[in-house]
Design a protein around this motif. Structure first.
Motif: not given
Ligand SMILES: Nc1nc2c(ncn2[C@@H]2O[C@H](COP(=O)(O)OP(=O)(O)OP(=O)(O)O)[C@@H](O)[C@H]2O)c(=O)[nH]1
Ligand SMILES: [Mg+2]
Ligand SMILES: [Zn+2]
Lengths: 123, 261
Positions: A30-34
């Protein structure tokens, strides 16, 4: 502190994002931007997600977190800079009339699903 | 003088433009690589909360209710401040309060003495959460006659981190900091102080007994959130309360005048 709730939101979105015609798939990543100014601690989010995803299509999936720098722009002199410490006064002209361009992200970019073994064709 | 920006208050206004992020079920296969297939999602994680918050906000607008979200670390004086504020606002404003607490109903009991309708939320029942989310507020609203409310104040859970992340549909967010907590709190919890629209610096009656340096806090606030109004007050003595109450009234009047779109 609210990472478990966030992990569960992520899991909901991940599950809803699996195409209907791809039942029984396994989510690998799961690719996330935080953003660095969001109230989320990546390590504890990864831990909570692992717990939440147990026994689901995302069990064992890696949570890949891209941390986004805090960037700001001065509305007076148009200077743009990366905010390293939480100071939002323009370093060029000292104006307080500035706005944040990034750093508050908390987004799911994509999910990666394990491809089924292609059918083996014997010639 | 305060200017009410007419755009409806939405969380993450900062570095989070009204981007054209696709909503639910807008997924598409993006690419295929060996062994795995990437599916583009591009959704805000708190999308579900943000949608419910927007619904609360619409309801408040339809009912002509101005909503304040009051946040702080535990014990900075939110309930005391509300007790004093309600006593002065109630004669001409119909107020209601939603108060979140991990357990106990003590705050609700204290606030109910004002005569305002008070709904207590014990987040224990929702898993001991550290913040109030939009769906919890929506549920609490069913316990209030919204046709008889001008000002709704939400006392959030005592916590300087998590509530900053969750929109509940409020018009304005206010953070309370008491002088006993130290000058460094804004720098240590920048998100909260950036997300809020005003700071109430409480317990100034204790200043003579502390080494607290008010100027340091003001400088720090000016760095983190330039231009944010700061009200120095004491909920205990009532000193400074008038300016804060005038600010609330000005915000309410500005919302009334703002063309509802
Ligand atoms: N000296 C002084 N004490 C205050 C003042 N405001 C609040 N207190 C005291 O601070 C303590 C905590 O006040 P509360 O109003 O319960 O704080 P709170 O933020 O509602 O606390 P939680 O809801 O538990 O997070 C109480 O003992 C109050 O009497 C003030 O202006 N001066
Ligand atoms: Mg309280
Ligand atoms: Zn500048």
């Amino acid at each position: 502190m609210h990472e478990m709730g966030i992990a569960m939101e992520i899991l909901d979105i991940v599950q809803a994002s699996i195409p209907a015609d791809m039942a029984d798939v396994r989510v690998q990543r799961v690719n996330l931007k935080v953003g660095r100014l969001s109230a989320v601690i990546p390590d504890s989010l990864r831990f909570c997600f692992g717990v939440a995803a147990d026994k689901t299509a995302a069990a064992g999936a890696a949570l890949v977190i891209e941390e986004i720098d805090v960037a700001a722009r001065c509305n007076d002199c148009h200077h743009e800079w990366t905010v390293e410490t939480p100071v939002f006064l323009c370093p060029a002209c000292n104006s307080g009339n500035t706005e944040m361009l990034s750093g508050r992200e908390l987004e799911i970019v994509s999910i990666e699903i394990a491809e089924e073994e292609p059918p083996h064709v014997d010639l | 003088m305060w200017i009410f920006d007419k755009t409806a208050r939405r969380r993450h206004h900062d570095g989070h433009k009204g981007d054209g992020l696709p909503s639910r079920h807008d997924t598409a296969v993006e690419s295929q690589r060996s062994g795995s297939r990437e599916i583009k999602v591009v959704r805000r994680v708190l999308d579900a909360n943000d949608m419910l918050a927007a619904r609360n906000r619409e309801l408040f607008a339809a009912k002509g209710i101005f909503t304040l979200n009051l946040m702080s670390s535990p014990g900075s004086g939110k309930t005391t401040l509300l007790e004093k504020s309600l006593a002065r606002l109630m004669p001409d404003l119909r107020c209601a309060v939603i108060v979140g607490d991990i357990c106990t109903t003590q705050d609700a009991d204290r606030l109910a003495a004002s005569g305002a309708p008070v709904v207590q939320i014990n987040t224990d029942a929702f898993g001991g959460e550290c913040h109030l989310a939009a769906h919890v507020i929506e549920k609490a609203l069913t316990g209030i006659n919204l046709d008889a409310v001008d000002l709704l104040i939400v006392e959030n859970i005592g916590n300087l981190v998590c509530p900053a992340e969750f929109d509940i549909g409020e018009d304005r967010r206010v953070v309370v900091l008491s002088v006993t907590e130290g000058e460094d709190k804004p720098a240590k919890y920048p998100l909260m102080f950036r997300e809020c629209d005003a700071l109430l610096l409480n317990k100034i009656d204790l200043l003579p007994y502390l080494d607290y340096d008010t100027a340091k806090t003001l400088i720090s606030i000016e760095q983190i959130h330039p231009g944010m109004p700061v009200f120095q007050l004491s909920a205990k003595s009532g000193e400074g309360l008038e300016d804060w109450l005038a600010w609330i009234r000005a915000q309410i009047n500005a919302k009334k005048k703002a063309p509802s779109s």
